[in-house]
Design an enzyme around this catalytic site. Structure first.
Site, short mmCIF file in Angstrom:
data_model
loop_
_atom_site.label_atom_id
_atom_site.label_comp_id
_atom_site.label_asym_id
_atom_site.label_seq_id
_atom_site.Cartn_x
_atom_site.Cartn_y
_atom_site.Cartn_z
N HIS A 269 10.67 4.52 -1.67
CA HIS A 269 11.52 3.65 -0.85
C HIS A 269 12.19 4.48 0.25
O HIS A 269 12.23 4.09 1.41
CB HIS A 269 12.63 3.00 -1.68
CG HIS A 269 12.15 2.27 -2.88
ND1 HIS A 269 12.85 2.25 -4.05
CD2 HIS A 269 11.04 1.52 -3.09
CE1 HIS A 269 12.20 1.52 -4.95
NE2 HIS A 269 11.09 1.06 -4.39
N ALA B 73 3.81 3.84 -5.03
CA ALA B 73 4.04 2.43 -5.33
C ALA B 73 5.32 1.95 -4.64
O ALA B 73 5.39 0.81 -4.16
CB ALA B 73 4.14 2.20 -6.83
N CYS C 248 5.08 4.90 -9.36
CA CYS C 248 5.11 6.20 -8.70
C CYS C 248 5.70 6.07 -7.29
O CYS C 248 5.95 4.98 -6.80
CB CYS C 248 3.71 6.79 -8.64
SG CYS C 248 2.58 5.90 -7.55
N ARG D 79 2.89 -7.62 -6.43
CA ARG D 79 4.25 -8.15 -6.27
C ARG D 79 4.26 -9.55 -5.65
O ARG D 79 5.28 -10.20 -5.63
CB ARG D 79 5.11 -7.20 -5.47
CG ARG D 79 5.23 -5.90 -6.22
CD ARG D 79 6.45 -5.13 -6.01
NE ARG D 79 7.40 -5.55 -5.05
CZ ARG D 79 8.68 -5.70 -5.33
NH1 ARG D 79 9.12 -5.49 -6.53
NH2 ARG D 79 9.53 -6.04 -4.38
S1 SF4 Z 1 -1.24 5.44 -8.54
FE1 SF4 Z 1 -2.19 7.03 -7.23
S2 SF4 Z 1 -0.49 7.87 -6.07
FE2 SF4 Z 1 0.43 6.80 -7.84
S3 SF4 Z 1 0.64 8.35 -9.48
FE3 SF4 Z 1 -1.35 7.36 -9.75
S4 SF4 Z 1 -2.79 8.70 -8.63
FE4 SF4 Z 1 -0.74 9.18 -7.89
#
Ligand code: SF4
Length: 543
Positions: A197, A68, A65, A99
């Site tokens: 990014h 991330a 996402c 990572r």
């Molecule tokens: S990890 Fe957290 S921020 Fe990323 S899509 Fe899932 S709920 Fe949303």
């Protein structure tokens, strides 16, 4: 028919049509645009691919996402900073240590890279708001650790309830006297981690780079988009230093907050991962006059080619001769080092489905080992990562891209400093030393397959059809691949080994790949469901 010399001789066009035929018509139409069989020569590339588009709901993608991409990829590796995830603890876990970016603390000995900081939002915070909790978390983190800076990352629930993380960060910064960077990188904000990014680059550029004017002496470079997985950045730095080139700042592997503040004083930006950090390179060029060169430090010949680009930029006979000396010395050691493995790896086939540049970078290293990349694709790239920067003009802005702020950047009236004359710059651009990236496609030989944002079902079919000897993958797909009896080295954390960059890294990689591919254990793997059915079912009417 694929014309790969030692390839499997499979009709890949047919393979694509068969694969998409398992989808409903609308989905098949969408996925078709993300796959192609390379059919052009090195020059005059005229193939286009769809990329940076939303994954189809229901399809199992390998993507991450937006959060991330911001916290996990670009900002997380700064080890002297505390990175607070504002959200449920699960988001923090997702981006914590997955990572394996290594960090070596500076003289202040500050190193928080092993910690995971989260505000651990609960239902109560979702209902009544989490700003107070965030403020308290920043305060606590500062008082306990005294980091050089703090970052705050908003996750999906934070965006949905509307916590103002930027206001909290501003207030905390005033109260504590330490830099607090807020990132509105809610997970849903882009089609993949790529959006994160961009958000991270924007904030580093506007709030960190250029906040301290400290001279950097000698032949100085910044290394951008190198994440020090398994110590890669250290091997790169070792070789650069041996050549007489100083690394002023790294973004982000082994990166330190302070070095970023004066990164604008360096002479040249070296861009490893084009996708995750080209924004920063371009903005620094516009504002401060630092040119950028795309490099690849993965692979023996790729490393030497990149060093020669640096030599061409500085254009000093003494430096060039030192670089050539280092290349000769290091190449010999590395080629001798890989020789016994190469003899066992020659002709083996590989597929690469990973990240935003690694699926391209590692093809050079595979070729050094005599291996043949037969299929490749990125998880979150844009079209220019496949087709080269000439595709930029054809990429249309869509609602998802508009979601991410584009900073308006102008030359700094006091600190813009051209590094080279306009004529010299023009020549280096023409020679493709500066401002140039051809992308993955021109490097893929005729008859190879390229798949963007590959799904699980596509990957499974590809493994069964092409039967590769090795698959270089991301974090989420590794074990699925190995269930097919195919060894997989995952390039997001190197499976706890490395470094694989540079000359010494190539030898490490060769040894590990040989151990994996030529391990007789693979011949013993057989799926239990192939021997006897594990489930039995019948039609309801039969029972
Ligand atoms: S990890 Fe957290 S921020 Fe990323 S899509 Fe899932 S709920 Fe949303």
């Amino acid at each position: 028919m694929s014309d790969l010399k030692t390839g499997p001789g499979v009709d890949l066009d047919e393979f694509i049509e068969e694969t998409i035929s398992i989808y409903p018509a609308k989905v098949a139409k969408k996925r078709r645009g993300h796959m192609l069989v390379r059919d052009g020569g090195q020059e005059g590339l005229n193939q286009t691919i769809n990329a940076n588009a939303r994954s189809v709901p229901g399809i199992i993608t390998q993507r991450g996402c937006c959060y991330a991409g911001c916290k996990g990829v670009v900002i997380g590796p700064y080890g002297d900073m505390v990175h607070i995830t504002h959200g449920p603890v699960g988001c923090g876990f997702y981006s914590w240590m997955t990572r394996r970016n290594l960090f070596r603390p500076g003289p202040d000995k500050k190193n928080y890279s092993q910690y995971c900081f989260s505000t651990d939002m609960q239902e109560h915070d979702i209902i009544f708001g989490g700003e107070k909790k965030l403020k308290q978390a920043i305060r606590e983190a500062y008082e306990t650790f005294r980091p050089n800076a703090i970052s705050v990352h908003a996750t999906c629930p934070v965006g949905l309830i509307g916590d103002d993380v930027a206001a909290v960060a501003r207030e905390a910064e005033k109260e504590l006297g330490v830099k607090v960077l807020a990132f509105n990188c809610e997970g849903y904000k882009g089609v993949s981690q790529s959006a994160g990014h961009h958000i991270a680059n924007n904030r580093l550029f506007s709030d960190v780079v250029g906040t301290k004017d400290q001279a950097v002496e000698g032949y100085s470079v910044n290394v951008l988009g190198e994440y020090n997985i398994g110590g890669d950045a250290w091997e790169i730095e070792r070789v650069l230093e041996k050549c007489g080139i100083k690394v002023a700042a790294t973004f982000s592997g082994d990166g330190k907050y302070e070095t970023m503040t004066y990164a604008h004083m360096a002479s040249l930006n070296l861009v490893m991962c084009h996708r995750s950090i080209n924004y920063l390179a371009e903005m620094m060029e516009t504002k401060y006059g630092i040119p950028w060169a795309k490099v690849n430090f993965i692979g023996i010949r790729a490393m030497s080619k990149s060093l020669r680009k640096i030599a061409a930029f500085f254009d000093d006979p003494e430096l060039t001769s030192r670089i050539e000396q280092v290349i000769a010395e290091e190449e010999k050691l590395a080629l001798d080092g890989i020789a016994p493995y190469r003899a066992r790896l020659e002709g083996k086939t590989a597929m690469l489905f990973v990240g935003g540049s690694r699926a391209h970078h590692y093809q050079d290293l595979l070729r050094d080992l005599g291996m043949i990349p037969v299929a490749a694709g990125y998880e979150f790239a844009h079209r220019d990562d496949y087709e080269g920067r000439q595709a930029l003009k054809d990429i249309k802005l869509d609602a998802d891209s508009r979601n991410i702020e584009e900073l308006k950047v102008n030359p700094d009236p006091d600190r813009y400093r051209p590094r080279l004359s306009p004529e010299k710059l023009e020549q280096l651009e023409k020679d493709k030393v500066l401002k140039s990236y051809d992308g993955m496609l021109p490097d893929m030989p005729q008859g190879t397959l390229v798949v963007d944002d590959i799904s699980h079902v596509e990957l499974e079919r590809l493994i069964l059809t092409l039967k590769p000897d090795l698959l270089l993958s991301g974090i989420k797909d590794k074990y699925i691949i190995e269930k097919f009896g195919v060894p997989s080295k995952q390039l997001h954390n190197y499976d706890y080994s490395g470094p694989f960059a540079g000359y010494r890294g190539a030898v490490n990689f060769a040894g590990e790949i040989d151990m994996m591919i030529n391990n007789p254990a693979w011949k013993l793997v057989s799926n239990p469901f192939k021997r006897k059915p594990l489930l039995q079912a019948g039609l309801g009417t039969d029972q």
